[in-house]
Write a protein that holds these residues in place. Structure first.
Motif, PDB file in Angstrom:
ATOM      1  N   ALA A 185       0.847  -1.203   0.000  1.00  0.00           N
ATOM      2  CA  ALA A 185       0.000   0.000   0.000  1.00  0.00           C
ATOM      3  C   ALA A 185       0.877   1.245   0.000  1.00  0.00           C
ATOM      4  CB  ALA A 185      -0.928  -0.013   1.215  1.00  0.00           C
ATOM      5  N   SER A 186       1.986   1.198  -0.725  1.00  0.00           N
ATOM      6  CA  SER A 186       2.943   2.317  -0.685  1.00  0.00           C
ATOM      7  C   SER A 186       3.928   2.200  -1.849  1.00  0.00           C
ATOM      8  CB  SER A 186       3.716   2.278   0.643  1.00  0.00           C
ATOM      9  OG  SER A 186       4.311   1.003   0.832  1.00  0.00           O
ATOM     10  N   ASN A 187       4.606   3.310  -2.155  1.00  0.00           N
ATOM     11  CA  ASN A 187       5.673   3.288  -3.165  1.00  0.00           C
ATOM     12  C   ASN A 187       7.034   3.171  -2.489  1.00  0.00           C
ATOM     13  OD1 ASN A 187       3.541   5.366  -4.864  1.00  0.00           O
ATOM     14  ND2 ASN A 187       4.462   3.634  -5.922  1.00  0.00           N
ATOM     15  N   LEU A 188       8.005   2.735  -3.286  1.00  0.00           N
ATOM     16  CA  LEU A 188       9.329   2.398  -2.755  1.00  0.00           C
ATOM     17  C   LEU A 188      10.414   3.382  -3.214  1.00  0.00           C
ATOM     18  CD1 LEU A 188      11.359   0.253  -1.531  1.00  0.00           C
ATOM     19  CD2 LEU A 188      11.381  -0.779  -3.823  1.00  0.00           C
ATOM     20  N   PRO A 207       1.018   4.918  -9.617  1.00  0.00           N
ATOM     21  CA  PRO A 207       1.735   6.200  -9.684  1.00  0.00           C
ATOM     22  C   PRO A 207       1.357   7.069  -8.482  1.00  0.00           C
ATOM     23  CG  PRO A 207      -0.056   6.162 -11.301  1.00  0.00           C
ATOM     24  CD  PRO A 207      -0.075   4.821 -10.597  1.00  0.00           C
ATOM     25  N   GLY A 208       2.097   6.918  -7.408  1.00  0.00           N
ATOM     26  CA  GLY A 208       1.731   7.541  -6.124  1.00  0.00           C
ATOM     27  C   GLY A 208       1.867   9.057  -6.160  1.00  0.00           C
ATOM     28  N   LEU A 243       9.182   3.957   2.317  1.00  0.00           N
ATOM     29  CA  LEU A 243       7.911   3.599   1.669  1.00  0.00           C
ATOM     30  C   LEU A 243       6.980   4.797   1.827  1.00  0.00           C
ATOM     31  CD1 LEU A 243       7.696  -0.085   2.940  1.00  0.00           C
ATOM     32  CD2 LEU A 243       8.067   0.644   0.580  1.00  0.00           C
ATOM     33  N   THR A 244       6.307   5.198   0.761  1.00  0.00           N
ATOM     34  CA  THR A 244       5.515   6.435   0.824  1.00  0.00           C
ATOM     35  C   THR A 244       4.048   6.185   0.491  1.00  0.00           C
ATOM     36  OG1 THR A 244       5.895   6.998  -1.518  1.00  0.00           O
ATOM     37  CG2 THR A 244       7.498   7.818   0.069  1.00  0.00           C
ATOM     38  N   SER A 245       3.172   6.915   1.192  1.00  0.00           N
ATOM     39  CA  SER A 245       1.753   6.917   0.819  1.00  0.00           C
ATOM     40  C   SER A 245       1.098   8.163   1.407  1.00  0.00           C
ATOM     41  CB  SER A 245       1.034   5.661   1.323  1.00  0.00           C
ATOM     42  OG  SER A 245       0.691   5.805   2.671  1.00  0.00           O
ATOM     43  N   SER A 246      -0.078   8.486   0.884  1.00  0.00           N
ATOM     44  CA  SER A 246      -0.748   9.723   1.286  1.00  0.00           C
ATOM     45  C   SER A 246      -0.997   9.804   2.786  1.00  0.00           C
ATOM     46  CB  SER A 246      -2.088   9.845   0.563  1.00  0.00           C
ATOM     47  OG  SER A 246      -1.867  10.028  -0.799  1.00  0.00           O
ATOM     48  N   THR A 247      -1.427   8.711   3.403  1.00  0.00           N
ATOM     49  CA  THR A 247      -1.772   8.799   4.826  1.00  0.00           C
ATOM     50  C   THR A 247      -0.602   8.427   5.736  1.00  0.00           C
ATOM     51  OG1 THR A 247      -2.722   6.607   4.657  1.00  0.00           O
ATOM     52  CG2 THR A 247      -4.268   8.460   4.605  1.00  0.00           C
ATOM     53  N   LYS A 248       0.368   7.652   5.239  1.00  0.00           N
ATOM     54  CA  LYS A 248       1.516   7.244   6.072  1.00  0.00           C
ATOM     55  C   LYS A 248       2.746   8.104   5.775  1.00  0.00           C
ATOM     56  CE  LYS A 248      -0.816   3.999   8.080  1.00  0.00           C
ATOM     57  NZ  LYS A 248      -1.522   3.120   7.267  1.00  0.00           N
TER      58      LYS A 248
END
Ligand SMILES: Cc1ncc(COP(=O)(O)O)c(C=O)c1O
Length: 290
Positions: A185-188, A207-208, A243-248
């Motif tokens: 649930a994230s990009n690397l 495409p985060g 690791l990247t995501s909108s909420t984390k």
């Protein structure tokens, strides 16, 4: 003023308990739909245009038309977040192909989409604990080949994340043909020889929106950034893994498959870019509404 329970469903704002859809909805029967998760800080939607663009490209990829204009979306989503401006929110948006008169795999010639949105509070204590560093494992990517679509068919992602959780890890980093592509649930991102590396956009990953912002901030800061495939070996040899995501946001991985990453602490470059990220959020919070 909207009550805190209000959600948006097909043109109306309703209390959650009154928001109902048909059991023949294709989203329910076939996961025939797409979604977005958009953070809002101080009542201001974060990178709204980028999220709406991605929503529309997910819709196009599953042969659906945009359900409303960007300004109509902005109006709906602002109405949802405004009553919650005192806390950080994540807005969930889902669009499905609606329901027919029976269960039929064939795409209908004509359809009325189901359009749903709601918001929930982002837990800041979970972000504080993430900033101390997370543990991850690598797993084979068992998902389909169209991972660029933000599809509501998330069973593969969910089961992979659960395997990580069973091993007391926060995320699974997924491997395809010997290359690490993204998290469940994230990009690397990895840092290697002071270069920030992330896999290029392709059908293998989402495409985060956070991915793009992290690259923008790092480039602005003079960090050498490259979009390049990351081999399994490069991943294990990395000085830092994020690791990247909108909420984390930007999660520093300090342990991979039970081995320390770098010195086993969030890295120096992570500290710098996550500070930039927080500053970017603060700027948005302090902006006046148009
Ligand atoms: C599979 C996958 N990759 C990447 C991301 C990160 O995307 P974004 O930064 O737009 O939240 C997500 C977010 O949920 C995801 O589910």
């Amino acid at each position: 003023m909207l009550s805190k329970l209000d959600v948006y469903l097909n043109g109306k704002f309703l209390p959650l308990a009154e928001a109902k859809i048909s059991v023949l909805d294709r989203g329910f029967l076939f996961a025939d739909g797409v979604y977005e998760v958009i953070p809002a800080y101080g009542g201001k939607l974060f990178r709204l245009q980028q999220h709406l663009d991605r929503l529309n490209s997910s819709l196009a990829a599953i042969r659906m038309e945009p359900v409303m204009s960007d300004s109509q979306w902005a109006d709906v989503l602002n109405k949802l977040v405004e009553p919650h401006a005192q806390s950080d929110q994540s807005v969930y948006v889902q669009v499905t192909r609606g329901s027919g008169s029976s269960r039929d795999h064939q795409l209908p010639d004509d359809y009325t989409p189901t359009t749903f949105a709601m918001c929930q509070t982002i837990a800041t204590n979970s972000l504080d604990s993430i900033a101390k560093g997370i543990h991850a494992i690598t797993l084979d990517d068992i998902r389909w080949d169209w991972c660029h679509i933000k599809s509501v068919a998330l069973l593969g992602n969910i089961l992979l994340k659960q395997q990580a959780s069973d091993q007391h890890c926060t995320e699974a980093i997924l491997l395809r043909d010997g290359f690490a592509t993204e998290g469940s649930a994230s990009n690397l991102f990895i840092v290697s020889n002071e270069q920030l590396i992330t896999p290029p956009k392709s059908h293998n990953l989402l495409p985060g929106i956070t991915r793009d912002l992290v690259l923008e901030l790092a480039i602005k800061d003079g960090v050498r950034c490259i979009e390049q495939e990351i081999s399994e070996q490069q991943l294990f040899d990395a000085d830092e893994i994020w690791l990247t995501s909108s909420t984390k946001e930007i999660m520093p991985v300090i342990e991979l498959n039970r081995q320390a990453v770098g010195n086993g602490q969030p890295g120096k470059l992570w500290e710098k870019i996550s500070t930039r990220y927080s500053q970017f959020k603060t700027q948005l919070r302090n902006q006046q509404h148009d």
